[in-house]
Design a protein around this motif. Structure first.
Motif: not given
Length: 140
Positions: A2-14, A85-90
């Motif tokens: 889950l932590s790795n997934r979250r880091i990937q999402e943050l990298e994508l946002v950047m 990615f399907s996170s609400v943040d993304v």
């Protein structure tokens, strides 16, 4: 995981924020220049000479427009990983990405259609010009 997934999402946002400048530039050009250029090609002139002049102008416009389409498509390609990615943040970023994609696809399709229409109209006028010359020459 889950932590790795979250880091990937943050990298994508950047990454999105970096690529977004390109999207904004392409989008702005489409809205402020591109659509206007396409509208100018709606009414094609009645003479072969004027049509050839319009074709020349369109080719110059087409070179620039094609470059913007290419840049936009390359930027979108960099963002292909977002589909996983399907996170609400993304979600807000995916929505922006979809808007850019739709705008770019619509413009590029219109550009292709106009390119084809101008080319075919010139060919048709050239054909009619040859036919008219053939008829005029036969009558003499």
């Amino acid at each position: 995981m889950l932590s790795n997934r979250r880091i990937q999402e943050l990298e994508l946002v950047m990454e999105f924020e970096k690529v977004e400048e390109c999207f904004k530039e392409v989008s702005s050009w489409i809205e402020n220049v591109g659509r206007k250029g396409l509208k100018e090609m709606i009414n094609l002139d009645d003479s072969l000479e004027m049509l050839l002049q319009t074709q020349k102008h369109f080719r110059e416009f087409d070179l620039v427009a094609s470059e913007y389409c290419k840049r936009g498509q390359e930027a979108l390609k960099k963002m292909d990983r977002w589909e996983d990615f399907s996170s609400v943040d993304v979600h807000p970023y995916k929505a922006k990405l979809q808007t850019y994609r739709e705008q770019l696809e619509e413009f590029c399709t219109q550009l292709d259609e106009n390119r084809h229409r101008v080319c075919e109209t010139v060919r048709l006028y050239e054909f009619f010009d040859k036919v008219r010359e053939g008829i005029c020459c036969r009558d003499e």
